[in-house]
Design a protein around this motif. Sequence first.
Motif, PDB file in Angstrom:
ATOM      1  N   ASP B  13       2.676   9.221   6.113  1.00 38.10           N
ATOM      2  CA  ASP B  13       1.973   8.338   7.053  1.00 38.10           C
ATOM      3  C   ASP B  13       0.507   8.230   6.694  1.00 38.10           C
ATOM      4  N   ALA B  14      -0.121   9.392   6.529  1.00 34.63           N
ATOM      5  CA  ALA B  14      -1.565   9.446   6.328  1.00 34.63           C
ATOM      6  C   ALA B  14      -1.951   8.713   5.035  1.00 34.63           C
ATOM      7  N   LEU B  15      -1.167   8.968   3.985  1.00 33.89           N
ATOM      8  CA  LEU B  15      -1.477   8.335   2.705  1.00 33.89           C
ATOM      9  C   LEU B  15      -1.295   6.817   2.793  1.00 33.89           C
ATOM     10  N   LEU B  16      -0.183   6.389   3.411  1.00 26.81           N
ATOM     11  CA  LEU B  16       0.054   4.944   3.561  1.00 26.81           C
ATOM     12  C   LEU B  16      -1.095   4.300   4.312  1.00 26.81           C
ATOM     13  N   ARG B  17      -1.494   4.955   5.408  1.00 27.60           N
ATOM     14  CA  ARG B  17      -2.554   4.402   6.250  1.00 27.60           C
ATOM     15  C   ARG B  17      -3.833   4.225   5.428  1.00 27.60           C
ATOM     16  N   ARG B  18      -4.161   5.258   4.629  1.00 31.68           N
ATOM     17  CA  ARG B  18      -5.378   5.187   3.808  1.00 31.68           C
ATOM     18  C   ARG B  18      -5.305   4.031   2.830  1.00 31.68           C
ATOM     19  N   LEU B  19      -4.152   3.895   2.158  1.00 37.17           N
ATOM     20  CA  LEU B  19      -4.017   2.842   1.151  1.00 37.17           C
ATOM     21  C   LEU B  19      -4.095   1.466   1.793  1.00 37.17           C
ATOM     22  N   VAL B  20      -3.473   1.311   2.971  1.00 34.69           N
ATOM     23  CA  VAL B  20      -3.492   0.015   3.648  1.00 34.69           C
ATOM     24  C   VAL B  20      -4.923  -0.335   4.050  1.00 34.69           C
ATOM     25  N   ARG B  21      -5.644   0.653   4.588  1.00 34.38           N
ATOM     26  CA  ARG B  21      -6.999   0.374   5.063  1.00 34.38           C
ATOM     27  C   ARG B  21      -7.922  -0.007   3.908  1.00 34.38           C
ATOM     28  N   ALA B  24      -5.503  -1.243  -0.976  1.00 34.64           N
ATOM     29  CA  ALA B  24      -5.247  -0.819  -2.359  1.00 34.64           C
ATOM     30  C   ALA B  24      -3.828  -1.181  -2.754  1.00 34.64           C
ATOM     31  N   GLY B  25      -3.588  -2.470  -3.015  1.00 32.78           N
ATOM     32  CA  GLY B  25      -2.254  -2.981  -3.292  1.00 32.78           C
ATOM     33  C   GLY B  25      -1.558  -2.297  -4.448  1.00 32.78           C
ATOM     34  N   THR B  26      -2.242  -2.142  -5.557  1.00 29.50           N
ATOM     35  CA  THR B  26      -1.606  -1.561  -6.748  1.00 29.50           C
ATOM     36  C   THR B  26      -1.171  -0.126  -6.472  1.00 29.50           C
ATOM     37  N   PHE B  31       2.928   3.913  -5.066  1.00 25.84           N
ATOM     38  CA  PHE B  31       3.315   5.028  -4.193  1.00 25.84           C
ATOM     39  C   PHE B  31       4.674   4.767  -3.536  1.00 25.84           C
ATOM     40  N   ILE B  32       4.851   3.564  -2.983  1.00 25.07           N
ATOM     41  CA  ILE B  32       6.089   3.331  -2.236  1.00 25.07           C
ATOM     42  C   ILE B  32       7.288   3.188  -3.162  1.00 25.07           C
ATOM     43  N   ALA B  33       7.054   2.845  -4.437  1.00 22.44           N
ATOM     44  CA  ALA B  33       8.179   2.760  -5.369  1.00 22.44           C
ATOM     45  C   ALA B  33       8.844   4.131  -5.535  1.00 22.44           C
ATOM     46  N   GLU B  51      -1.700  -2.431  10.970  1.00 24.56           N
ATOM     47  CA  GLU B  51      -1.466  -1.764   9.684  1.00 24.56           C
ATOM     48  C   GLU B  51      -0.101  -2.143   9.115  1.00 24.56           C
ATOM     49  N   GLN B  52       0.903  -2.282   9.995  1.00 21.26           N
ATOM     50  CA  GLN B  52       2.241  -2.663   9.527  1.00 21.26           C
ATOM     51  C   GLN B  52       2.220  -4.043   8.881  1.00 21.26           C
ATOM     52  N   ARG B  53       1.529  -4.988   9.549  1.00 21.97           N
ATOM     53  CA  ARG B  53       1.462  -6.349   8.986  1.00 21.97           C
ATOM     54  C   ARG B  53       0.752  -6.349   7.645  1.00 21.97           C
ATOM     55  N   ARG B  54      -0.367  -5.596   7.592  1.00 23.55           N
ATOM     56  CA  ARG B  54      -1.135  -5.562   6.344  1.00 23.55           C
ATOM     57  C   ARG B  54      -0.331  -4.917   5.234  1.00 23.55           C
ATOM     58  N   LEU B  55       0.360  -3.828   5.537  1.00 21.25           N
ATOM     59  CA  LEU B  55       1.177  -3.162   4.534  1.00 21.25           C
ATOM     60  C   LEU B  55       2.253  -4.104   4.020  1.00 21.25           C
ATOM     61  N   TYR B  56       2.912  -4.803   4.950  1.00 27.89           N
ATOM     62  CA  TYR B  56       4.028  -5.653   4.540  1.00 27.89           C
ATOM     63  C   TYR B  56       3.559  -6.760   3.599  1.00 27.89           C
ATOM     64  N   ARG B  57       2.346  -7.263   3.874  1.00 23.30           N
ATOM     65  CA  ARG B  57       1.805  -8.311   2.987  1.00 23.30           C
ATOM     66  C   ARG B  57       1.535  -7.774   1.583  1.00 23.30           C
ATOM     67  N   LEU B  58       1.195  -6.471   1.514  1.00 26.67           N
ATOM     68  CA  LEU B  58       0.839  -5.885   0.218  1.00 26.67           C
ATOM     69  C   LEU B  58       2.058  -5.546  -0.651  1.00 26.67           C
ATOM     70  N   VAL B  59       3.239  -5.380  -0.029  1.00 26.31           N
ATOM     71  CA  VAL B  59       4.417  -4.983  -0.812  1.00 26.31           C
ATOM     72  C   VAL B  59       4.837  -6.136  -1.721  1.00 26.31           C
ATOM     73  N   GLU B  60       5.008  -5.833  -3.015  1.00 27.29           N
ATOM     74  CA  GLU B  60       5.301  -6.913  -3.956  1.00 27.29           C
ATOM     75  C   GLU B  60       6.797  -7.086  -4.232  1.00 27.29           C
ATOM     76  N   ASP B  61       7.515  -5.971  -4.321  1.00 25.87           N
ATOM     77  CA  ASP B  61       8.929  -6.022  -4.682  1.00 25.87           C
ATOM     78  C   ASP B  61       9.727  -6.741  -3.577  1.00 25.87           C
TER      79      ASP B  61
END
Lengths: 453, 453
Positions: B13-21, B24-26, B31-33, B51-61
């Motif tokens: 959770d903590a790591l995802l939150r940091r990356l989303v904020r 850091a798309g790449t 990380f999620i792969a 954060e959920q919306r922002r994360l979802y936009r960043l996922v490429e696969d």
Amino acid sequence: MTTPGPDVAPRTDALLRRLVRRDAGTALNKFIARLRIEDLAAAVEHLTWDEQRRLYRLVEDQDLRAQLLAFLPAESVREVTAGLTGEQVAELIDRLEPDDATDVVSELADEMRKQVLAELMDDPTGEEVKELLEYPPDSAGGIMHPMVFTVRDHTSCGQAIASIQASNAEHEVIYYVYVVDPADRLVGVTSLRSLLSNSPKTQIVDIMTRGVISVTPLTDQEEVARFVARYDLLAIPVVGPNREILGVVTVDDIIDVLREEAGEDMLLMAGVNAEPDRSVFRQARSRAGWLLATIFGGLVASEVIGQYTGTLQAVTALAGFIPVITGMGGNVGIQSATLSVRGLAIGRVQPEAPIGFIWEQVRVSLILGALFAGILVLYGIFRHPHDPLVGVSAGSSLFVAICMSGTFGAAMPVALLRAGVDPAVATGPFVTTLIDVVSILVYFNIARLLLGL
Amino acid sequence: MTTPGPDVAPRTDALLRRLVRRDAGTALNKFIARLRIEDLAAAVEHLTWDEQRRLYRLVEDQDLRAQLLAFLPAESVREVTAGLTGEQVAELIDRLEPDDATDVVSELADEMRKQVLAELMDDPTGEEVKELLEYPPDSAGGIMHPMVFTVRDHTSCGQAIASIQASNAEHEVIYYVYVVDPADRLVGVTSLRSLLSNSPKTQIVDIMTRGVISVTPLTDQEEVARFVARYDLLAIPVVGPNREILGVVTVDDIIDVLREEAGEDMLLMAGVNAEPDRSVFRQARSRAGWLLATIFGGLVASEVIGQYTGTLQAVTALAGFIPVITGMGGNVGIQSATLSVRGLAIGRVQPEAPIGFIWEQVRVSLILGALFAGILVLYGIFRHPHDPLVGVSAGSSLFVAICMSGTFGAAMPVALLRAGVDPAVATGPFVTTLIDVVSILVYFNIARLLLGL
């Protein structure tokens, strides 16, 4: 075999009962031979102890007698084996798989268990039962099946299929094919289907999935259930310190765990013993603890009311609002506590980061408090138009009581869990006892202040 | 793939939150792969909507985006799809299996659902989704997988294995091999393992088990869960009027049903919405109904107390026992009601023959009533030595209140179920409202009688 189901139970019960009462052994054996063992066990559970013992004596098929022990609940097992010798019970248990045998042994009355274990002393089943009995009954070790089908990592798919064909444990379901290295360490997993889909020459090491999710024998069964549920597994291997496979917990056992535990929290929160007991005295005893906390809280509340006799005598109308305020406070508290206990159980509330959830509950309580305080003020003014401050006192006390209860109910289970106490067991008494006392204190103090008493 | 589990969630959770904020798309995609989809979904659930919306936009696969929709809860699905077009969502849904696709479509916001269904109009997935959407979401049809592996009854084991090898749906698990006759009617079942264990020439009709347990598409999912749990099944076929196979409900879906429903009863009994809602206002609204019943009961109780102002003025000490009597009555009632609701859910209490259970609860209540009445009388005499009849009044009222509540709490859920009302929902308000009023009535009348007021 017929196609019955849970719905046929009532008819089966009635027929079984009739046959048992008439001591109609032949007809009974003919009838139960046509039933699925699960349906038979469910129907037997609905008979009285006496009927269960009589029925069990009438059953002739020894394998069926053994299976029945595995399918009946613990209390029934103790009842139907009560009239048998240790040797007879040991013979029945010897017909079961080691994991079922272990369950039955652990359910026997103490004296019977000792006799049976002595009888099974030099027996392979007995050995396995004794090993399995060493694990706590609610741990992975306590519910695992000790027999697992494994293949070596450098076997070919064709060889693996041949060894499955050669293995004689025909009835055993193969959920997954676990792969071990030459040192017998678990290194991967594959399925019967993928053995079939790949060329017979392919080495298993090339098609297996690595990083198998596994548990240790001491992992709590609830934790095992969470793994199985989250990753949609059919089985999960139980491994020792060197990743050697000790057994496997299968999804049917997990279903039993989930059914037990989910209902358990609900029963524990109401202060009721999680394992239903037919003895009325034992039931009363298990409920008395929680009620003792309630009556203690109630008496403290009544002492508090006693401190305000003067206030009550001055404005008798105040007494009428006591049950409203304690009742509403108690119910809001139980609602928040239930959400908290359930949230902790399913992982929606994280014990190490509960602030988000508690803050949410504080806001919900503020809304509910404002709403019901408003209703109570209006009602109070309508009922006591010459003394509007009685309603205002009651309403503002209700607001404070609801906000406190909602917050306290949400936070209590988290605090208990962190202190290492099962929140489902301990939350109820804490919440009911404290909320009554505190809301009455708040009520009378607000009333005295507003009414100038 | 790593070997994580529910316990790694906080760090994820903590790591995802940091990356989303940090947007850091790449790094995020890298990380999620490495995460299992189940762990990723569980971690995403703990983020805020933004954060959920922002994360979802960043996922490429794109496959991962589609899978995430299937693994996230309904509210999250609505949030992360809010910024997408109907076409985009339809493309994602097209990558899912029909049953997952149907679940996602049913979770979409109304407007989005219409657009997506229009987009999927002439698409095979869209056709299946539309068919599946016609079944109620909590029926067997609503949770079944429409694709089932079947073989003809006069096929040989060897041919059956060959057709499994030829079928390309590699990822699909084969739980059981269902056997159909030339008219496509389900006539039997066997397993991959027994196909392998028998000679390749053996006809399936000679080794299959007949009398397959099946359900219809309209069977309630709780009923389906009871079948799967009772008979330890890995899957259960869903059949139409001519026993043609429409789909199969698998044990992983049943685990979800069991987890939901068990917790549901607990939440419903406390008057809390079964589906947790992050909106504080919606939460408050769902709880207000139950509390409205409570406040209504409380106000009726206060009116009843108002009728006895004279009695109260004569003996103020009586007021002190009100919370004890209503509190104890309420808690005994809730204990019996919880046992009853749970007993009905697991089949321990049979709605058509509840007398045994109710009589058991009457006897438990008699014991508890006698015990706590005794405690209250002793306490009353100790506290009011000059007025021992106050304690005796309170004690005997408590006895009556406990006996009534225990009986009423046990019988109410059975009566509600018979009347076609969900006992988990309706029992709480009935029990709390009625018990308060009746026990206060009993209390004051006994007090007046004994004290001669």
